[in-house]
Design a protein around this motif. Structure first.
Motif, short mmCIF file in Angstrom:
data_model
loop_
_atom_site.label_atom_id
_atom_site.label_comp_id
_atom_site.label_asym_id
_atom_site.label_seq_id
_atom_site.Cartn_x
_atom_site.Cartn_y
_atom_site.Cartn_z
N UNK A 27 32.70 78.26 -1.41
CA UNK A 27 34.17 79.62 -1.39
C UNK A 27 35.40 79.01 -1.89
N UNK A 28 35.76 77.84 -1.43
CA UNK A 28 36.56 77.17 -2.01
C UNK A 28 36.97 77.53 -3.65
N UNK A 29 36.23 78.09 -4.78
CA UNK A 29 35.89 78.03 -6.25
C UNK A 29 36.82 79.24 -6.54
N UNK A 30 35.34 80.15 -5.27
CA UNK A 30 36.15 81.61 -5.38
C UNK A 30 38.12 81.71 -4.79
N UNK A 31 38.56 80.56 -4.56
CA UNK A 31 39.72 81.23 -4.36
C UNK A 31 40.55 80.54 -2.37
N UNK A 81 34.61 88.87 9.85
CA UNK A 81 33.10 89.01 9.21
C UNK A 81 32.64 87.68 9.68
N UNK A 82 31.40 88.22 9.52
CA UNK A 82 30.29 87.00 10.39
C UNK A 82 28.99 87.04 9.29
N UNK A 83 28.43 85.82 8.63
CA UNK A 83 27.41 85.54 8.00
C UNK A 83 26.76 84.52 9.37
N UNK A 84 25.20 84.46 8.82
CA UNK A 84 25.18 83.72 9.59
C UNK A 84 23.94 83.10 8.65
N UNK A 115 27.42 90.53 9.37
CA UNK A 115 26.48 91.34 8.25
C UNK A 115 25.54 90.62 7.66
N UNK A 116 25.60 89.49 7.67
CA UNK A 116 24.33 89.53 7.65
C UNK A 116 23.61 88.31 7.28
N UNK A 117 21.94 87.58 7.47
CA UNK A 117 21.65 86.42 7.27
C UNK A 117 20.38 85.85 6.90
N UNK A 118 20.58 84.94 6.22
CA UNK A 118 19.62 84.45 5.52
C UNK A 118 19.01 83.27 5.49
N UNK A 153 24.26 81.07 -4.54
CA UNK A 153 24.61 82.92 -5.01
C UNK A 153 24.93 83.62 -3.65
N UNK A 154 24.94 82.71 -2.39
CA UNK A 154 24.46 84.02 -1.48
C UNK A 154 25.96 84.09 -1.47
N UNK A 155 27.15 82.18 -1.64
CA UNK A 155 27.97 81.96 -0.64
C UNK A 155 29.41 82.90 -1.52
N UNK A 156 28.71 82.34 -2.67
CA UNK A 156 29.31 83.22 -4.17
C UNK A 156 29.71 84.92 -4.10
N UNK A 157 28.39 85.61 -3.04
CA UNK A 157 28.53 86.57 -2.40
C UNK A 157 29.57 87.54 -1.32
N UNK A 158 29.19 86.49 -0.69
CA UNK A 158 30.69 86.01 0.61
C UNK A 158 31.82 85.99 0.06
N UNK A 159 32.21 85.55 -0.96
CA UNK A 159 33.24 85.67 -1.51
C UNK A 159 33.47 86.40 -1.96
N UNK A 160 32.94 86.52 -3.01
CA UNK A 160 33.50 88.34 -3.52
C UNK A 160 33.72 89.49 -2.53
N UNK A 161 32.98 88.66 -1.22
CA UNK A 161 33.34 90.72 -0.50
C UNK A 161 34.48 90.15 -0.01
N UNK A 162 34.88 88.87 0.31
CA UNK A 162 36.23 88.56 1.15
C UNK A 162 37.00 88.63 -0.11
#
Length: 165
Positions: A27-31, A81-84, A115-118, A153-162
């Protein structure tokens, strides 16, 4: 755009903490500003724009600290926004197919509109705490089944969504 993300986690032997740290790093890499914090050490979520909560799975239940965190901060979590995520299977199954959340996590997801669980694979190494963990290791069923490419990849997806918000 939400910029400050909390990755709260419940862990016994550190495996879930390592997943949470990886998520925060991506997430930090995503800014974004992101930090991974043990769930029991978070007094308030007001300073965070979004939250990711993770817990190790033990006998079909999320780690107690993750459950308590979600219960205690439920109202505030429902406003963000919330993910599990869960970690736990000590086999490759979590990388081979989607594993649905355990019932308690599913109930919290529905209540808080997550939003999602994995589910990610778990890790159990020599020296793990707990009688059950030691028995699993003695039976030769420990190991590291975490798929860090999938976690990233999952974390990058969250970062992109945010960053699109």
């Amino acid at each position: 755009m939400p910029t400050n993300v909390l990755v709260a986690y419940g862990t016994t032997n550190g495996s879930t903490a390592e997943i949470a740290e990886t998520i925060a790093g991506v997430l930090r890499k995503e800014g974004l500003t992101a930090e991974a914090v043990p769930a029991g050490a978070v007094p308030d979520v007001a300073a965070y724009d979004a939250v990711v909560v993770g817990g190790g799975l033990y006998a079909g239940h999320w780690h107690k600290a993750a459950r308590r965190f979600v219960r205690h901060h439920g109202k505030a979590l429902a406003e963000r926004p919330l993910w599990f995520f869960s970690s736990g299977p000590l086999d490759p199954s979590a990388s081979e197919r989607d594993i649905p959340p355990v019932p308690g996590v599913k109930k919290a997801m529905d209540r808080l509109d997550a939003a999602e669980h994995v589910t990610f694979g778990g890790c159990l190494r020599e020296g793990a705490k707990g009688w059950v963990a030691r028995m699993i290791l003695r039976d030769g069923k420990g190991g590291d089944f975490r798929d860090f490419e999938r976690i990233e990849a999952w974390a990058a997806k969250i970062g992109h969504e945010l960053t699109l918000v």
